[in-house]
Motif scaffolding. Sequence first.
Motif, PDB file in Angstrom:
ATOM      1  N   LEU A  57       0.837  -1.198   0.000  1.00  0.00           N
ATOM      2  CA  LEU A  57       0.000   0.000   0.000  1.00  0.00           C
ATOM      3  C   LEU A  57       0.874   1.251   0.000  1.00  0.00           C
ATOM      4  CD1 LEU A  57      -2.746   1.350   0.147  1.00  0.00           C
ATOM      5  CD2 LEU A  57      -2.805   0.862   2.604  1.00  0.00           C
ATOM      6  N   GLU A  59       1.240   4.160  -3.040  1.00  0.00           N
ATOM      7  CA  GLU A  59       1.119   5.594  -2.773  1.00  0.00           C
ATOM      8  C   GLU A  59       2.357   6.346  -3.247  1.00  0.00           C
ATOM      9  OE1 GLU A  59      -1.331   7.546  -1.513  1.00  0.00           O
ATOM     10  OE2 GLU A  59      -2.695   5.828  -1.565  1.00  0.00           O
ATOM     11  N   GLU A  83      -7.413   0.047  -6.440  1.00  0.00           N
ATOM     12  CA  GLU A  83      -8.575  -0.148  -5.580  1.00  0.00           C
ATOM     13  C   GLU A  83      -8.122  -0.948  -4.371  1.00  0.00           C
ATOM     14  OE1 GLU A  83     -12.894  -2.499  -5.561  1.00  0.00           O
ATOM     15  OE2 GLU A  83     -11.814  -2.176  -7.456  1.00  0.00           O
ATOM     16  N   LEU A  84      -8.506  -0.509  -3.193  1.00  0.00           N
ATOM     17  CA  LEU A  84      -8.078  -1.159  -1.961  1.00  0.00           C
ATOM     18  C   LEU A  84      -9.228  -1.961  -1.360  1.00  0.00           C
ATOM     19  CD1 LEU A  84      -5.862  -1.491   0.217  1.00  0.00           C
ATOM     20  CD2 LEU A  84      -6.824   0.537   1.344  1.00  0.00           C
ATOM     21  N   THR A 141      -9.777  -4.115   1.998  1.00  0.00           N
ATOM     22  CA  THR A 141      -9.155  -4.391   3.290  1.00  0.00           C
ATOM     23  C   THR A 141      -9.934  -5.440   4.068  1.00  0.00           C
ATOM     24  OG1 THR A 141      -8.289  -2.133   3.409  1.00  0.00           O
ATOM     25  CG2 THR A 141      -8.400  -3.370   5.469  1.00  0.00           C
ATOM     26  N   ALA A 162      -0.257   8.476   4.103  1.00  0.00           N
ATOM     27  CA  ALA A 162      -1.480   8.239   3.331  1.00  0.00           C
ATOM     28  C   ALA A 162      -1.877   6.769   3.381  1.00  0.00           C
ATOM     29  CB  ALA A 162      -1.279   8.685   1.883  1.00  0.00           C
ATOM     30  N   GLU A 199      -3.524   6.007   6.684  1.00  0.00           N
ATOM     31  CA  GLU A 199      -4.890   6.524   6.748  1.00  0.00           C
ATOM     32  C   GLU A 199      -5.872   5.617   6.011  1.00  0.00           C
ATOM     33  OE1 GLU A 199      -4.955  10.492   5.311  1.00  0.00           O
ATOM     34  OE2 GLU A 199      -3.739  11.309   6.947  1.00  0.00           O
ATOM     35  N   LYS A 200      -5.419   5.030   4.918  1.00  0.00           N
ATOM     36  CA  LYS A 200      -6.310   4.222   4.086  1.00  0.00           C
ATOM     37  C   LYS A 200      -6.367   2.756   4.515  1.00  0.00           C
ATOM     38  CE  LYS A 200      -5.528   7.092  -0.020  1.00  0.00           C
ATOM     39  NZ  LYS A 200      -5.017   7.111  -1.424  1.00  0.00           N
TER      40      LYS A 200
END
Length: 227
Positions: free
Chosen positions: A17, A21, A28-29, A31, A212, A215-216
């Motif tokens: 990830l 970034e 597309e993530l 999780t 970032a 955060e995601k």
Amino acid sequence: MTLILHHLETSRSMRILWLLEELGLDYELKTSQRDPKTMFGPADHQKLHPQGSWPLIQDGDLTLPESGAIVEYVINKAGAESWRRTPDQADWPDYLRWMHFAEATLQPYLLMHLVFSKLPKQAPAMARPIVSKVKEGVEGFIINPKVELYMKMIEAHLTGKDSFLEGGLTGADVMMIFPLESVFARIDDAGKKYPNTKKYVQGIHGRPAFKAALEKGGEYKLAPLQD
């Protein structure tokens, strides 16, 4: 077609990830969370690939597990030449070494450390004294000496550096960050013993792309590394 990253909280997939970034790729993530009792990810993840592990990427018809393979694939897909080394470059052997050292050499001992640290609490009450002795023996004679040996080597290598290779971050740094985070999360006094390495890890954690990713990506217990 947009690349899909299947990510598991507090796992190796955080470094993928972070890489996405850094390179600015569209993705597309997806999780997944760990089971609070077993700490495993969802069992149906195996439907995507028989290996059933994280990280996992999908890109068109491709489904690819394994951190090292994914790092190489993503860097090549992005055309990020500065993030890799090729056979015609003098530091290509060093790139290969650190790319593979992370999972083949350092991480197995950190995994052993994690497993043995949990054994006494999970053993039946009557067996705990024996299990604790076994734990102490394995840690004292096998795990701790190896981790200390490798960390001293890394500490010396990172003196005055903010990347494993000259010229900036590469896939080698992406691979190395997870085991180093694990060291500082699980090994007593690691911050005092390995200040150069701690500074290196904190430098990566301070990068906008890593922030970032945090955060995601949901819960990640290994970062940021505090003073």
